[in-house]
Write a protein that holds these residues in place. Structure first.
Motif, PDB file in Angstrom:
ATOM      1  N   PHE A 125     -23.725  43.827 -28.760  1.00 34.43           N
ATOM      2  CA  PHE A 125     -22.994  43.748 -27.487  1.00 34.43           C
ATOM      3  C   PHE A 125     -21.857  44.771 -27.436  1.00 34.43           C
ATOM      4  N   GLU A 126     -21.519  45.195 -26.232  1.00 36.50           N
ATOM      5  CA  GLU A 126     -20.333  46.027 -26.018  1.00 36.50           C
ATOM      6  C   GLU A 126     -19.109  45.250 -26.517  1.00 36.50           C
TER       7      GLU A 126
ATOM      8  N   ASN B 225     -15.919  44.573 -25.721  1.00 36.30           N
ATOM      9  CA  ASN B 225     -15.166  43.601 -24.917  1.00 36.30           C
ATOM     10  C   ASN B 225     -16.012  42.386 -24.546  1.00 36.30           C
ATOM     11  N   TYR B 226     -17.303  42.650 -24.277  1.00 29.83           N
ATOM     12  CA  TYR B 226     -18.229  41.559 -23.972  1.00 29.83           C
ATOM     13  C   TYR B 226     -18.301  40.598 -25.169  1.00 29.83           C
ATOM     14  N   ARG B 227     -18.433  41.176 -26.355  1.00 28.47           N
ATOM     15  CA  ARG B 227     -18.512  40.361 -27.570  1.00 28.47           C
ATOM     16  C   ARG B 227     -17.218  39.575 -27.792  1.00 28.47           C
TER      17      ARG B 227
ATOM     18  N   ASN C 220     -15.012  38.600 -25.578  1.00 26.44           N
ATOM     19  CA  ASN C 220     -14.891  37.516 -24.597  1.00 26.44           C
ATOM     20  C   ASN C 220     -15.837  36.361 -24.912  1.00 26.44           C
TER      21      ASN C 220
ATOM     22  N   GLU D  10     -20.089  38.006 -16.300  1.00 22.59           N
ATOM     23  CA  GLU D  10     -20.477  39.410 -16.521  1.00 22.59           C
ATOM     24  C   GLU D  10     -19.735  40.062 -17.676  1.00 22.59           C
ATOM     25  N   ASP D  11     -18.499  39.591 -17.909  1.00 26.55           N
ATOM     26  CA  ASP D  11     -17.697  40.189 -18.983  1.00 26.55           C
ATOM     27  C   ASP D  11     -17.893  39.488 -20.329  1.00 26.55           C
ATOM     28  N   GLY D  12     -18.857  38.560 -20.393  1.00 26.16           N
ATOM     29  CA  GLY D  12     -19.168  37.897 -21.658  1.00 26.16           C
ATOM     30  C   GLY D  12     -18.518  36.538 -21.813  1.00 26.16           C
ATOM     31  N   GLN D  13     -17.524  36.243 -20.985  1.00 25.18           N
ATOM     32  CA  GLN D  13     -16.809  34.972 -21.150  1.00 25.18           C
ATOM     33  C   GLN D  13     -17.674  33.785 -20.717  1.00 25.18           C
TER      34      GLN D  13
END
Lengths: 206, 206
Positions: free
Chosen positions: B12-13, B15-17, B19, A172-175
């Protein structure tokens, strides 16, 4: 306890030194780089000297050996001439074939064919991806630095495409959960490892 | 199948980017960098953007964030002013403390003390090693490159000392068996992994 000093390193037999120094900095990522020359010949080569350069713009660096030392520079030549290349994560089903791409095949021979890996063209991207890989990145050449002290060449590319076959592999956080794509890690030139999550830590606060 | 295009990444937001792009290139090495300023204040910081640069001379590169973006540049300042720094592999006993060094401690506070890690001075080397680490490397600053496209800074150092606590961790061919030193690998900024050997492959021949 083993102590090795700089002068000891210079005194080691060449292969011993190469293995030691290649492994001493820790685990590395493991990617196949796919390229195609202007005439359409495909090339595939295994690289572990890859570094995250930045997220905005999204950049990845790859270190190449010095020009003089390395007779086999198809990958770098193709990147500089065509501007495009792909990084493809190596997984446990293809690491033996990936390793085999490092053999010295003669000019004009495609490592895809020799090593039984499948070139895949996605979204009109010029360079071939590796079909059997589960995380694939299409890159555009941006700039190159020649490192003064040993003439290695750092190639920086911008991410144009990301393809991830397992839809659950992004959190969910992109990782990216690399283990869900079966991505391997490597020590030195030839020791292949799987990785197992211990813990994902929260953002560190004082 | 997930397809992400360059323009998606820009949308992308933040932090999402961060990560996503930090994790997409694969597993990374995990080292604590120890330094000391001219006044004797010690500093310790966690780095995953480390790259093998060459074996002869033995060289390692570390990528630092741009000057403008990063208020906390103690590590890089100390390296440039004193010329010396240490890389210390993170293991499963200390990864939580290692992670905690990334919190924003105020100027003048030593992360060694806050994070309960022990500075260790070996063979008169100027910079502190981490006592709890099982693979330690003493480096001398050689040169720095500022990457044009995003102003990150690649610092290249020459290996002066290698210290390995487990005498069995070096194989006959020079390769370090990282699992015998309990060295970890990391995905993105905060997911810590152990690694397990699948296979050490012989030199690839046609």
């Amino acid at each position: 306890m083993i102590f090795i000093l700089e002068n000891d390193i210079y005194g080691f037999e060449k292969n011993y030194r190469r293995n030691l120094i290649n492994s001493i900095s820790g685990f590395k990522s493991l990617n196949l780089i796919g390229t195609k020359n202007e005439k359409g010949s495909e090339n595939l080569a295994l690289f572990s000297q890859v570094i995250h350069i930045g997220a905005m713009p999204p950049l990845i660096g790859v270190l190449f050996r010095p020009n003089a030392m390395n007779s086999k520079r198809h990958t770098l030549n193709n990147i500089e001439k065509t501007g495009y290349y792909t990084l493809n994560h190596v997984n446990s089903k293809i690491y033996q074939q990936a390793h085999q791409t490092s053999a010295k095949y003669p000019e004009g021979i495609s490592e895809f064919e020799c090593c039984n890996l499948t070139p895949e063209y996605i979204l009109d991207f010029y360079a071939p991806f590796v079909k059997e890989s589960h995380i694939k990145i299409g890159l555009e050449f941006v700039e190159k630095y020649i490192i003064n002290i040993n003439q290695t060449e750092l190639v920086i590319g911008k991410i144009k495409h990301i393809i991830i076959t397992n839809e659950n592999a992004i959190e969910e956080d992109g990782q990216v959960k690399l283990e869900l794509s079966d991505s391997l890690t490597v020590c030195g030139l030839n020791s292949y490892y799987t990785a197992e999550l211990i813990e994902k830590m929260p953002y560190a606060k004082v």
